[in-house]
Design a protein around this motif. Structure first.
Motif, mmCIF file in Angstrom:
data_model
loop_
_atom_site.group_PDB
_atom_site.id
_atom_site.type_symbol
_atom_site.label_atom_id
_atom_site.label_comp_id
_atom_site.label_asym_id
_atom_site.label_seq_id
_atom_site.Cartn_x
_atom_site.Cartn_y
_atom_site.Cartn_z
ATOM 1 N N THR A 24 3.821 2.780 -0.468
ATOM 2 C CA THR A 24 5.116 3.112 -1.047
ATOM 3 C C THR A 24 5.082 4.534 -1.588
ATOM 4 O OG1 THR A 24 4.494 2.267 -3.215
ATOM 5 C CG2 THR A 24 5.561 0.723 -1.695
ATOM 6 N N THR A 39 10.824 -0.889 -5.215
ATOM 7 C CA THR A 39 10.085 0.357 -4.960
ATOM 8 C C THR A 39 10.958 1.435 -4.323
ATOM 9 O OG1 THR A 39 9.346 -0.360 -2.766
ATOM 10 C CG2 THR A 39 7.936 -0.918 -4.649
ATOM 11 N N GLU A 68 0.794 -1.220 0.000
ATOM 12 C CA GLU A 68 0.000 0.000 0.000
ATOM 13 C C GLU A 68 0.833 1.280 0.000
ATOM 14 O OE1 GLU A 68 -3.202 0.242 -0.231
ATOM 15 O OE2 GLU A 68 -3.678 -1.891 -0.124
ATOM 16 N N ASP A 114 3.316 2.824 -10.538
ATOM 17 C CA ASP A 114 2.838 2.625 -9.162
ATOM 18 C C ASP A 114 3.306 1.312 -8.546
ATOM 19 O OD1 ASP A 114 1.309 1.055 -10.793
ATOM 20 O OD2 ASP A 114 -0.600 1.499 -9.813
ATOM 21 N N ARG A 115 4.054 0.501 -9.327
ATOM 22 C CA ARG A 115 4.513 -0.798 -8.826
ATOM 23 C C ARG A 115 6.007 -0.856 -8.551
ATOM 24 N NH1 ARG A 115 1.887 -1.304 -13.270
ATOM 25 N NH2 ARG A 115 3.738 -1.984 -14.406
ATOM 26 N N ARG A 117 3.831 4.724 -5.205
ATOM 27 C CA ARG A 117 2.380 4.549 -5.336
ATOM 28 C C ARG A 117 1.664 5.853 -4.964
ATOM 29 N NH1 ARG A 117 -1.180 0.283 -5.499
ATOM 30 N NH2 ARG A 117 0.521 -1.190 -5.245
ATOM 31 N N GLN A 118 2.119 6.487 -3.898
ATOM 32 C CA GLN A 118 1.496 7.730 -3.450
ATOM 33 C C GLN A 118 1.694 8.861 -4.457
ATOM 34 O OE1 GLN A 118 3.013 8.747 0.407
ATOM 35 N NE2 GLN A 118 1.964 7.072 1.451
ATOM 36 N N TYR A 165 2.439 8.540 -7.917
ATOM 37 C CA TYR A 165 2.303 8.200 -9.335
ATOM 38 C C TYR A 165 1.044 8.875 -9.854
ATOM 39 C CZ TYR A 165 1.676 5.433 -13.597
ATOM 40 O OH TYR A 165 1.502 5.039 -14.903
#
Length: 403
Positions: free
Chosen positions: A84, A172, A82, A123-124, A87-88, A90
């Motif tokens: 990373t 990540t 969740e 996001d990965r 991810r936050q 992107y």
């Protein structure tokens, strides 16, 4: 010092876009507006960015702030499912069926070396990452880091020191974020990480946020440099004679300003009761003054909001001092400083969005400008773009009325 930022596929900047802080060598006006680096290079101290509402000015601010957050946080936020940093942060261009990788690159100068650092991501995972160094004295390229997916290659000068930390570089996590914190003989990672961490991204369009910033930052400045704060407040004609910190209640210290009433008596006012303009001016002073003292870059979104044009000029002019290498980038709608008497052509940029929601950043230096041209008048006339396309509002009337 920062030479340039490049962003691709972030928010409305779907195509590769570069904010260039390198001075155009052919221009000789306003030499004090540049920072000399060597015979071939000078950097701009101030860059202003204009554009219509919803053109992408704030998106550029947000994009570069995302870049800084990823670099700062990628080694700290390691919840793979969740939380990373990539991810936050992107935020690809939205109007397409298949989102592509986003990309950032920055050119920086520190410790007599020119660095090029960048990465692509989704996001990965981090897809690519690179860091190169060129000493200013020789301009000879050295590879510090090249990464392609899970394959990380270090340059010969740092390989021995970096190899023991390979396992900390996850899919990540940026290698820079990890290795910049490791003590090494070669300072490339630490130098670049420090340069990025020191960037400041400020938006003060929310008066409540401005007040929170002031209540956090002002106590130390009042305690140690009260004369500077009072000098600034008096210089911008706020009517404030003094400022006082009441820290008798440690958990909730209060700040009071002093004014003169009609009866010539002194009266105190709680800081939160000052005007929004005063709060913003004071907030900006704290951040800009800090950047100037520590030779940092600061990016301010909508710098002109609630500021008189003369106050805006006063704040901008602080960056032209010889005793600092600080840099200011700001977005604005105020055209009063769009003048050849204040700015070089390469200090003025525009953002324009097309019908597909794609923003484009370009400079006044891209145009052939007459020696006697008025930058402001030509801009407002649409010569350079970056202005709103306005249609007349409909003036419908109800049937049987308005005649």
């Amino acid at each position: 010092m920062i030479e340039y930022f490049t962003v691709k596929n972030v928010l409305s900047f779907s195509e590769e876009t570069t904010l260039d802080l390198r001075a155009v060598r052919a221009y000789n006006e306003h030499p004090s507006n540049t920072i000399p680096v060597n015979r071939d290079t000078a950097l701009l101290r101030v860059v202003s960015i204009y554009g219509a509402n919803a053109s992408g000015k704030s998106n550029l601010y947000s994009a570069l702030n995302c870049f800084r957050r990823i670099v700062v946080d990628s080694a700290n936020l390691l919840d793979q499912s969740e939380n990373t940093a990539i991810r936050q942060n992107y935020l690809p261009y939205s109007f397409c069926d298949t989102p592509e990788d986003s990309e950032f690159e920055v050119g920086a100068i520190c410790n007599d070396c020119r660095y090029t650092y960048g990465f692509t991501y989704n996001d990965r995972r981090i897809e690519k990452e690179w860091l190169y160094r060129r000493p200013l004295s020789t301009n000879r390229l050295s590879i510090i880091l090249e990464r392609d997916g899970n394959e990380v290659r270090f340059g010969a000068s740092v390989r021995k020191e970096c190899d023991p930390f390979r396992t900390l570089i996850t899919e990540t996590t940026l290698a820079l974020s990890v290795l910049g914190k490791v003590p090494m003989k070669r300072s490339a990672f630490a130098d670049v990480l420090r340069e990025i961490q020191s960037m400041n991204f400020i938006t003060t369009d929310n008066s409540n946020e401005s007040l929170k910033m002031l209540q956090f930052l002002l106590p130390d400045l009042i305690t140690n440099h009260k004369d500077r704060v009072i000098g600034f407040l008096r210089s911008i004609d706020t009517g404030i004679l003094d400022i006082r910190l009441d820290d008798s209640i440690k958990k909730a210290p209060q700040i009071f300003t002093t004014h003169i009433g009609k009866n010539q008596k002194k009266y105190e006012l709680r800081l939160q009761n000052e005007s929004n303009g005063t709060l913003k001016a004071l907030t900006l002073y704290l951040f800009l003054n800090s950047a100037i003292r520590h030779n940092q870059l600061i990016f301010v979104d909508e710098l002109n909001d609630k500021l008189h044009p003369l106050l805006l000029k006063l704040l901008v002019d602080q960056f032209y001092r010889d005793d600092t290498t600080a840099q200011l980038v700001y977005t604005t709608h105020d055209t009063t400083l769009m003048d050849r008497h204040f700015f070089r052509r390469d200090q003025i940029c525009f953002v324009q969005k097309d019908t597909f929601g794609v923003s484009r950043l370009y400079s006044l230096a891209d145009f052939k400008v007459r020696n006697d041209a008025s930058f402001e008048s030509d801009y407002l006339a649409g010569v350079y773009g970056g202005i709103p396309k306005l249609d007349d509002l409909p003036h419908g009337t109800e049937k049987g009325k308005g005649r």
